[in-house]
Design a protein around this motif. Structure first.
Motif, mmCIF file in Angstrom:
data_model
loop_
_atom_site.group_PDB
_atom_site.id
_atom_site.type_symbol
_atom_site.label_atom_id
_atom_site.label_comp_id
_atom_site.label_asym_id
_atom_site.label_seq_id
_atom_site.Cartn_x
_atom_site.Cartn_y
_atom_site.Cartn_z
ATOM 1 N N THR A 178 44.010 35.769 41.455
ATOM 2 C CA THR A 178 45.221 34.819 41.187
ATOM 3 C C THR A 178 46.356 35.838 40.668
ATOM 4 O OG1 THR A 178 44.611 34.391 39.096
ATOM 5 C CG2 THR A 178 44.001 32.738 40.670
ATOM 6 N N ASP A 179 45.899 36.946 40.049
ATOM 7 C CA ASP A 179 47.073 37.901 39.584
ATOM 8 C C ASP A 179 47.482 39.037 40.488
ATOM 9 O OD1 ASP A 179 44.572 39.214 39.263
ATOM 10 O OD2 ASP A 179 44.962 40.306 37.515
ATOM 11 N N ILE A 180 46.942 38.975 41.714
ATOM 12 C CA ILE A 180 47.371 40.126 42.370
ATOM 13 C C ILE A 180 48.509 39.628 43.516
ATOM 14 C CG2 ILE A 180 46.696 41.471 44.671
ATOM 15 C CD1 ILE A 180 45.171 42.243 42.225
ATOM 16 N N ASN A 181 49.640 39.929 42.975
ATOM 17 C CA ASN A 181 50.844 39.764 43.898
ATOM 18 C C ASN A 181 51.283 40.827 44.743
ATOM 19 O OD1 ASN A 181 50.818 37.210 42.764
ATOM 20 N ND2 ASN A 181 51.697 37.840 40.877
ATOM 21 N N ASN A 182 51.089 42.022 44.472
ATOM 22 C CA ASN A 182 51.782 43.205 45.231
ATOM 23 C C ASN A 182 50.980 43.425 46.347
ATOM 24 O OD1 ASN A 182 49.542 44.155 43.653
ATOM 25 N ND2 ASN A 182 50.145 46.234 43.793
ATOM 26 N N ILE A 183 51.679 43.907 47.530
ATOM 27 C CA ILE A 183 50.762 44.126 48.764
ATOM 28 C C ILE A 183 51.208 45.680 48.849
ATOM 29 C CG2 ILE A 183 50.981 43.752 51.293
ATOM 30 C CD1 ILE A 183 51.855 41.060 50.726
ATOM 31 N N LYS A 242 47.236 43.335 53.857
ATOM 32 C CA LYS A 242 47.011 41.733 52.918
ATOM 33 C C LYS A 242 46.558 42.210 51.451
ATOM 34 C CE LYS A 242 45.800 39.174 57.061
ATOM 35 N NZ LYS A 242 44.769 38.419 57.737
ATOM 36 N N LYS A 243 46.500 41.031 50.766
ATOM 37 C CA LYS A 243 46.318 41.440 49.057
ATOM 38 C C LYS A 243 44.879 41.811 48.980
ATOM 39 C CE LYS A 243 49.572 37.935 47.444
ATOM 40 N NZ LYS A 243 49.736 36.774 46.733
ATOM 41 N N ASN A 244 44.894 42.474 47.850
ATOM 42 C CA ASN A 244 43.575 43.265 47.662
ATOM 43 C C ASN A 244 42.515 41.744 47.068
ATOM 44 O OD1 ASN A 244 43.485 45.776 48.091
ATOM 45 N ND2 ASN A 244 44.346 46.287 46.146
ATOM 46 N N VAL A 245 41.290 41.927 47.584
ATOM 47 C CA VAL A 245 40.386 40.768 47.076
ATOM 48 C C VAL A 245 39.251 41.550 46.499
ATOM 49 C CG1 VAL A 245 41.122 39.147 48.844
ATOM 50 C CG2 VAL A 245 39.292 40.947 49.351
ATOM 51 N N GLU A 294 49.212 50.455 42.276
ATOM 52 C CA GLU A 294 49.543 50.587 40.993
ATOM 53 C C GLU A 294 49.080 49.695 39.953
ATOM 54 O OE1 GLU A 294 53.850 50.866 38.684
ATOM 55 O OE2 GLU A 294 53.895 51.383 40.720
ATOM 56 N N TYR A 295 48.987 48.418 39.967
ATOM 57 C CA TYR A 295 48.516 47.209 39.391
ATOM 58 C C TYR A 295 47.008 47.408 39.313
ATOM 59 C CZ TYR A 295 47.474 42.773 37.316
ATOM 60 O OH TYR A 295 46.936 41.801 36.653
ATOM 61 N N GLU A 296 46.393 47.498 40.029
ATOM 62 C CA GLU A 296 44.922 47.470 40.074
ATOM 63 C C GLU A 296 44.267 48.899 39.282
ATOM 64 O OE1 GLU A 296 46.544 46.849 42.457
ATOM 65 O OE2 GLU A 296 45.820 45.538 43.785
ATOM 66 N N ASP A 297 45.160 50.021 39.701
ATOM 67 C CA ASP A 297 44.636 51.270 38.973
ATOM 68 C C ASP A 297 45.007 50.995 37.602
ATOM 69 O OD1 ASP A 297 43.962 52.370 41.732
ATOM 70 O OD2 ASP A 297 46.130 53.429 41.659
ATOM 71 N N SER A 298 46.144 50.546 36.981
ATOM 72 C CA SER A 298 46.413 50.410 35.736
ATOM 73 C C SER A 298 45.155 49.538 34.975
ATOM 74 C CB SER A 298 47.590 49.755 35.390
ATOM 75 O OG SER A 298 47.884 49.602 34.097
ATOM 76 N N LYS A 299 44.952 48.614 35.640
ATOM 77 C CA LYS A 299 43.870 47.578 34.950
ATOM 78 C C LYS A 299 42.377 48.293 35.017
ATOM 79 C CE LYS A 299 45.993 43.674 34.226
ATOM 80 N NZ LYS A 299 46.118 43.316 33.010
ATOM 81 N N ILE A 300 42.197 49.129 35.792
ATOM 82 C CA ILE A 300 40.924 49.759 36.088
ATOM 83 C C ILE A 300 40.869 50.976 34.642
ATOM 84 C CG2 ILE A 300 39.490 51.485 37.263
ATOM 85 C CD1 ILE A 300 40.487 49.828 39.788
ATOM 86 N N SER A 301 42.096 51.489 34.681
ATOM 87 C CA SER A 301 42.351 52.622 33.581
ATOM 88 C C SER A 301 42.199 51.997 32.462
ATOM 89 C CB SER A 301 43.638 53.219 33.859
ATOM 90 O OG SER A 301 43.719 54.458 32.779
ATOM 91 N N THR A 343 41.041 36.378 37.911
ATOM 92 C CA THR A 343 41.983 37.278 37.872
ATOM 93 C C THR A 343 41.107 38.689 37.980
ATOM 94 O OG1 THR A 343 41.954 37.760 35.660
ATOM 95 C CG2 THR A 343 43.652 36.128 36.596
ATOM 96 N N LEU A 344 41.944 39.647 38.367
ATOM 97 C CA LEU A 344 41.266 41.008 38.256
ATOM 98 C C LEU A 344 40.811 41.462 36.940
ATOM 99 C CD1 LEU A 344 40.424 43.888 39.907
ATOM 100 C CD2 LEU A 344 42.703 44.676 39.422
ATOM 101 N N SER A 345 41.653 41.274 35.810
ATOM 102 C CA SER A 345 41.211 41.378 34.457
ATOM 103 C C SER A 345 39.884 40.698 34.183
ATOM 104 C CB SER A 345 42.057 40.800 33.500
ATOM 105 O OG SER A 345 43.332 41.910 33.799
ATOM 106 N N ASP A 346 39.656 39.334 34.640
ATOM 107 C CA ASP A 346 38.500 38.696 34.321
ATOM 108 C C ASP A 346 37.242 39.567 35.244
ATOM 109 O OD1 ASP A 346 39.883 36.399 33.274
ATOM 110 O OD2 ASP A 346 39.626 35.456 35.175
#
Length: 158
Positions: free
Chosen positions: A123-128, A7-10, A47-54, A25-28
């Motif tokens: 709200t910005d997590i769309n990938n699974i 399921k989506k990351n929370v 991929e999305y989460e790792d990019s934001k963390i980086s 959002t994750l960015s928030d």
């Protein structure tokens, strides 16, 4: 070959911590340096989460450098997910990223632990993320093809 979809990351955090209400959002969350993120060393959250963390936290998941630990809003750990949940509960960090199905599993399986945790959807997590088996490099291509075929027979197409 993937065999399961998460399921989506929370964001998982302590129930009584009201600092999580405004972030959406994750960015928030990552941009709020008053909140301490707990990260598993050398673990990919997607991929999305790792990019934001980086980008925001300046942490490269491929490096074990913990020189920014606590300074740029994150803390690193080697522990498993249950240990991480307990670290959040015991105020060693404020939040972590986890697939919702994993959080639901821990809440159900560890009722006796009485984890005082909850989650917030992003709200910005769309990938699974998809799960796959890891094999030794000693496994041959033909053996991998057999494994993939067996997965398709049992799971079907994801």
């Amino acid at each position: 070959m993937p065999f399961y979809k998460d399921k989506k990351n929370v964001i998982v955090h302590r129930k009584e911590d009201n600092r999580f209400e405004e972030n959406k959002t994750l960015s928030d969350f990552l941009s709020n340096f008053d909140l301490l993120l707990l990260l598993k060393i050398k673990y990919s959250y997607g991929e999305y989460e790792d990019s934001k963390i980086s980008t925001i936290k300046k942490h490269d998941i491929n490096k074990m450098d913990d020189s920014n630990d606590g300074i740029t809003g994150f803390r690193l750990t080697y522990t498993d997910n249950l240990g991480m949940l307990k670290q959040i509960e015991n105020d060693r960090a404020d939040y972590m990223i986890m697939a919702l199905n994993e959080f639901e599993y821990f809440k159900k399986e560890y009722k006796d632990e009485k984890l005082n945790l909850t989650y917030k959807s992003l709200t910005d997590i769309n990938n699974i993320n998809k799960r796959a088996l890891l094999c030794s490099k000693k496994v041959t291509k033909s053996e991998l093809e057999k494994i993939d075929k067996s997965i398709l027979n049992v799971v079907g197409k994801l």
